[in-house]
Design an enzyme around this catalytic site. Structure first.
Site, PDB file in Angstrom:
ATOM      1  N   SER A 123       0.455   6.387  -3.896  1.00  0.00           N
ATOM      2  CA  SER A 123      -0.201   6.756  -2.624  1.00  0.00           C
ATOM      3  C   SER A 123       0.752   6.940  -1.458  1.00  0.00           C
ATOM      4  O   SER A 123       0.331   7.440  -0.413  1.00  0.00           O
ATOM      5  CB  SER A 123      -1.240   5.708  -2.249  1.00  0.00           C
ATOM      6  OG  SER A 123      -2.361   5.852  -3.068  1.00  0.00           O
ATOM      7  N   LYS A 127       0.891  10.315  -0.003  1.00  0.00           N
ATOM      8  CA  LYS A 127      -0.142  10.806   0.929  1.00  0.00           C
ATOM      9  C   LYS A 127       0.431  11.040   2.329  1.00  0.00           C
ATOM     10  O   LYS A 127      -0.093  11.854   3.087  1.00  0.00           O
ATOM     11  CB  LYS A 127      -1.306   9.807   0.975  1.00  0.00           C
ATOM     12  CG  LYS A 127      -2.037   9.658  -0.369  1.00  0.00           C
ATOM     13  CD  LYS A 127      -3.017   8.481  -0.349  1.00  0.00           C
ATOM     14  CE  LYS A 127      -3.728   8.307  -1.692  1.00  0.00           C
ATOM     15  NZ  LYS A 127      -4.586   7.091  -1.700  1.00  0.00           N
ATOM     16  N   TYR A 184      -3.051  16.548  -6.977  1.00  0.00           N
ATOM     17  CA  TYR A 184      -3.042  15.163  -6.474  1.00  0.00           C
ATOM     18  C   TYR A 184      -2.360  14.210  -7.464  1.00  0.00           C
ATOM     19  O   TYR A 184      -1.523  13.387  -7.071  1.00  0.00           O
ATOM     20  CB  TYR A 184      -4.492  14.735  -6.191  1.00  0.00           C
ATOM     21  CG  TYR A 184      -4.640  13.287  -5.839  1.00  0.00           C
ATOM     22  CD1 TYR A 184      -4.308  12.813  -4.569  1.00  0.00           C
ATOM     23  CD2 TYR A 184      -5.099  12.358  -6.779  1.00  0.00           C
ATOM     24  CE1 TYR A 184      -4.431  11.468  -4.241  1.00  0.00           C
ATOM     25  CE2 TYR A 184      -5.230  11.017  -6.455  1.00  0.00           C
ATOM     26  CZ  TYR A 184      -4.895  10.575  -5.196  1.00  0.00           C
ATOM     27  OH  TYR A 184      -5.006   9.243  -4.889  1.00  0.00           O
ATOM     28  N   TYR A 200      -5.181   0.296   3.235  1.00  0.00           N
ATOM     29  CA  TYR A 200      -6.607   0.187   2.884  1.00  0.00           C
ATOM     30  C   TYR A 200      -7.244  -0.989   3.615  1.00  0.00           C
ATOM     31  O   TYR A 200      -6.995  -1.165   4.810  1.00  0.00           O
ATOM     32  CB  TYR A 200      -6.785   0.093   1.354  1.00  0.00           C
ATOM     33  CG  TYR A 200      -5.885   1.048   0.629  1.00  0.00           C
ATOM     34  CD1 TYR A 200      -6.057   2.418   0.789  1.00  0.00           C
ATOM     35  CD2 TYR A 200      -4.822   0.623  -0.149  1.00  0.00           C
ATOM     36  CE1 TYR A 200      -5.215   3.327   0.168  1.00  0.00           C
ATOM     37  CE2 TYR A 200      -3.973   1.511  -0.779  1.00  0.00           C
ATOM     38  CZ  TYR A 200      -4.178   2.855  -0.617  1.00  0.00           C
ATOM     39  OH  TYR A 200      -3.341   3.743  -1.230  1.00  0.00           O
ATOM     40  N   VAL A 226       0.140   2.149  -5.363  1.00  0.00           N
ATOM     41  CA  VAL A 226      -0.271   1.232  -6.420  1.00  0.00           C
ATOM     42  C   VAL A 226       0.852   1.020  -7.459  1.00  0.00           C
ATOM     43  O   VAL A 226       0.774   0.131  -8.297  1.00  0.00           O
ATOM     44  CB  VAL A 226      -1.611   1.756  -7.021  1.00  0.00           C
ATOM     45  CG1 VAL A 226      -1.371   2.842  -8.036  1.00  0.00           C
ATOM     46  CG2 VAL A 226      -2.461   0.642  -7.551  1.00  0.00           C
TER      47      VAL A 226
HETATM   48  N1  GLN Z   1      -2.847   7.831  -7.953  1.00  0.00           N
HETATM   49  C1  GLN Z   1      -3.521   6.619  -7.519  1.00  0.00           C
HETATM   50  C2  GLN Z   1      -5.015   6.823  -7.526  1.00  0.00           C
HETATM   51  O1  GLN Z   1      -5.463   7.871  -7.139  1.00  0.00           O
HETATM   52  C3  GLN Z   1      -3.043   6.264  -6.156  1.00  0.00           C
HETATM   53  C4  GLN Z   1      -3.702   5.017  -5.612  1.00  0.00           C
HETATM   54  C5  GLN Z   1      -2.757   4.157  -4.857  1.00  0.00           C
HETATM   55  O2  GLN Z   1      -1.546   4.256  -4.936  1.00  0.00           O
HETATM   56  N2  GLN Z   1      -3.322   3.213  -4.169  1.00  0.00           N
HETATM   57  O3  GLN Z   1      -5.769   5.947  -7.894  1.00  0.00           O
END
Ligand code: GLN
Length: 314
Positions: free
Chosen positions: A69, A72, A196, A248, A266
């Site tokens: 993530s 992003k 994505y 988050y 993650v």
């Molecule tokens: N690729 C992961 C997902 O879409 C990214 C989530 C994350 O890093 N928190 O679930």
């Protein structure tokens, strides 16, 4: 005068690494993406890249990991460059207070995700990056952009990780289908998610990641190459979103403890910005209950304490 002597950043990152060493392996490695579950939970890396180009590192700072993530931040930067403020018609700017992959809020709020850093919001942003491109072109553009930011041509996508997530990304398919029904995304769901999953599968070292984030610590321009990436105002705003939404439903706690904008992934990485000072990347795969790196957050808290870096006061 006390407090004016230069910081010994190498000693600080070495101390943090040494003090955390007995705790390596704490937290829970993400296993909903099978390929991520294979990572050694005891990995730990930290890199600080200052706005004047010095690099301080500890542990596995030179080993690539899945940035997930954290990507992003880069796709938001890219999408803002292409579409400007129109982005905010499709995605909000409020902390969600719910998990990164939450579905329930999306229906309640008519398919407009709360912010660009939860999964739904990031998928909506990726749909904007895809505009006018094939998925392959969009993936190429994202990789080129991240290489440009990091000033490093060696950055690659781990195709195994992308495939692994594609095979198990049920919740993301649900979110994307939902948004397609509401008109928040324009492209076919499998195209948007194809892009994505590949952006999330970018593999970078802590050093590359901190280097790539340096523009956010330097008012939107790369202080080492002189390239202008975004305006000063846009850099501030991306930092504001990282601070309020980058972790988050753990964003408030991260702001309270660390006091700097940050974005977690993650895979156990966190990119953190100390405006005017440095960009910092940490990696420790074990996650806390909010899906953010447990020891990575702690390492950044220690760094903020020892340097005095904070966006909330001197
Ligand atoms: N690729 C992961 C997902 O879409 C990214 C989530 C994350 O890093 N928190 O679930």
């Amino acid at each position: 005068m006390p407090g004016t002597e230069p910081l010994d950043l190498q000693a600080i990152v070495d101390d943090i690494h040494r003090e955390l060493a007995p705790r390596l392996g704490e937290g829970k490695v993400a296993d909903y993406i099978p390929q991520l579950a294979r990572i050694d939970p005891k990995r730990f890396g930290m890199a600080v890249v200052t706005v004047d180009g010095q690099v301080f590192q500890a542990g596995d700072a030179g080993l690539p990991f899945s940035i997930q993530s954290i990507s992003k931040v880069f796709t938001l930067t890219l999408a803002l460059g292409k579409h400007g403020e129109n982005i905010w018609k499709r995605v909000g700017r409020e902390p969600s207070g719910s998990a990164f992959n939450s579905i329930v809020q999306l229906e309640h709020e008519h398919g407009i995700p709360r912010n660009p850093f939860i999964n739904a919001g990031a998928i909506a942003v990726t749909d904007r990056v895809l505009a006018g491109h094939t998925p392959r072109e969009a993936i190429g553009e994202i990789v080129r952009f991240v290489r440009y930011l990091a000033n490093d041509e060696d950055i690659l996508i781990d195709a195994e990780v992308a495939r692994s997530e594609e095979a198990t990304g049920y919740r993301n398919f649900a979110l994307a289908n939902f948004m397609r029904a509401f008109g928040t995304i324009d492209h076919p769901v499998d195209h948007v998610l194809g892009v994505y999953f590949h952006q999330c599968a970018l593999a970078m070292t802590c050093i590359q990641l901190a280097r790539a984030g340096l523009y956010l610590a330097a008012s939107g321009s790369d202080p080492l190459t002189g390239h202008s990436v975004v305006s000063r105002q846009r850099a501030r705003r991306i930092n504001a979103l990282m601070l309020t939404c980058g972790h988050y439903d753990g964003s408030g706690d991260f702001a309270f403890r660390v006091g700097l904008p940050g974005k977690s992934g993650v895979g156990g990485g966190i990119l953190c910005v100390a405006p005017g000072k440095a960009a910092i990347a940490v990696w420790s795969p074990g996650l806390n209950q909010n899906g953010n790196s447990l020891l990575g957050s702690l390492a950044l808290e220690m760094l903020a304490n020892r340097t005095g870096w904070s966006v909330f006061g001197a």
